[in-house]
Design a protein around this motif. Sequence first.
Motif, short mmCIF file in Angstrom:
data_model
loop_
_atom_site.label_atom_id
_atom_site.label_comp_id
_atom_site.label_asym_id
_atom_site.label_seq_id
_atom_site.Cartn_x
_atom_site.Cartn_y
_atom_site.Cartn_z
N LEU A 58 0.83 -1.19 0.00
CA LEU A 58 0.00 0.00 0.00
C LEU A 58 0.87 1.24 0.00
O LEU A 58 1.97 1.25 0.56
N ARG A 59 0.35 2.29 -0.61
CA ARG A 59 1.01 3.58 -0.49
C ARG A 59 0.72 4.15 0.90
O ARG A 59 -0.22 3.72 1.57
N ARG A 60 1.52 5.13 1.32
CA ARG A 60 1.37 5.67 2.67
C ARG A 60 -0.05 6.17 2.91
O ARG A 60 -0.65 5.90 3.95
N GLY A 61 -0.59 6.88 1.95
CA GLY A 61 -1.95 7.40 2.12
C GLY A 61 -3.01 6.32 2.18
O GLY A 61 -4.06 6.50 2.82
N ASP A 62 -2.75 5.17 1.55
CA ASP A 62 -3.73 4.08 1.56
C ASP A 62 -3.88 3.48 2.95
O ASP A 62 -4.94 2.94 3.28
N HIS A 63 -2.82 3.56 3.75
CA HIS A 63 -2.92 3.02 5.10
C HIS A 63 -3.95 3.79 5.93
O HIS A 63 -4.64 3.20 6.77
N VAL A 64 -4.07 5.07 5.68
CA VAL A 64 -5.10 5.86 6.38
C VAL A 64 -6.48 5.32 6.04
O VAL A 64 -7.34 5.16 6.92
N THR A 65 -6.69 5.02 4.76
CA THR A 65 -7.98 4.51 4.31
C THR A 65 -8.32 3.19 4.99
O THR A 65 -9.42 3.01 5.51
N VAL A 66 -7.38 2.24 4.98
CA VAL A 66 -7.68 0.91 5.53
C VAL A 66 -7.75 0.94 7.07
O VAL A 66 -8.48 0.14 7.66
N ILE A 67 -7.02 1.86 7.70
CA ILE A 67 -7.12 2.00 9.16
C ILE A 67 -8.52 2.49 9.53
O ILE A 67 -9.16 1.98 10.45
N LEU A 68 -9.00 3.51 8.81
CA LEU A 68 -10.35 4.01 9.06
C LEU A 68 -11.39 2.93 8.81
O LEU A 68 -12.36 2.78 9.57
N LEU A 69 -11.20 2.15 7.73
CA LEU A 69 -12.11 1.05 7.43
C LEU A 69 -12.12 0.04 8.56
O LEU A 69 -13.18 -0.42 9.00
#
Length: 293
Positions: A58-69
């Motif tokens: 994952l790209r760094r920004g994608d981790h924010v998305t999956v953490i929120l999910l």
Amino acid sequence: MGPALAFIMCVLIWGSTWIVIDSQVGIVPVAWSVAYRFAFSALVLVAMCRIRGISLRLRRGDHVTVILLGIFLFSTNYVLIYFGSAYMTSGLVAVAFSLLSFLNIVNARLFLKTPIQPAVMVAALLGVFGLVLVFWPEIANLGNRNDTLIGVGLCVVSTLSASFGNTVIASEPAQRLPLLSLNAWGMAYGALANSLFAAVTAGTPVMDTRWTYWLGLTYLAIFGTIFAFLIYMWLVKRIGLARAAYIAVLMPLVALTLSTLFEGYVWTLPAAVGMALVVTGNVIMIRARRNDA
């Protein structure tokens, strides 16, 4: 697979999980059962990604998305609904969770700038009102228990958390990620959050040696979590957040049908009228989809 079949599969799978969840209550604290469920699911999804050659990077920004999910959909949502169920009957839980159809419409408008369609709103209104009629005896006795309001509050906040998670699913960053890796990461973060919560509230992990517990956990992890959420996320992409959320209105009717067959539930006139309203709402939802095509 078409949207109609995907919709039906989600309704049938999630509608059947209410009975299976009973096998998870007892020896193992609820918080740990939820943690086991999503840890199991995450491990299976990682294995599926490896087998199919799907990258988990994952790209760094994608981790924010999956953490929120993970936090909204696979942790807070489930922990609160499990705990809320201890204070109220399954019918009241079902009515509270059916608010997802409304909350998804509102959150899609607020965060995704999706227009509110009158037909979809009418369908959601009919669905929730229909469920109120179906479970009216339980709602009428709402004031007989002082702690019922605690359960209602927990379930409403759980539904709001689920709606936030649904909004993450429909967001552009989440739509860019492969479904398998999106779910694998989301459930892994959800399992981590659930484990931390369980450790704080319930202490060290507890195991149940009964085969019924592990059979139920396997069903919930494989079918109720992995398959159902993969199908649901695909469905959100195809028919939109608001329409997909109508699944939350139809799920209790599946559970009620199973209760009729195996637990002796007796239908009343208000329940039958309520069922008719839910079906009518579903027809309106389907016709609205066709008109958009």
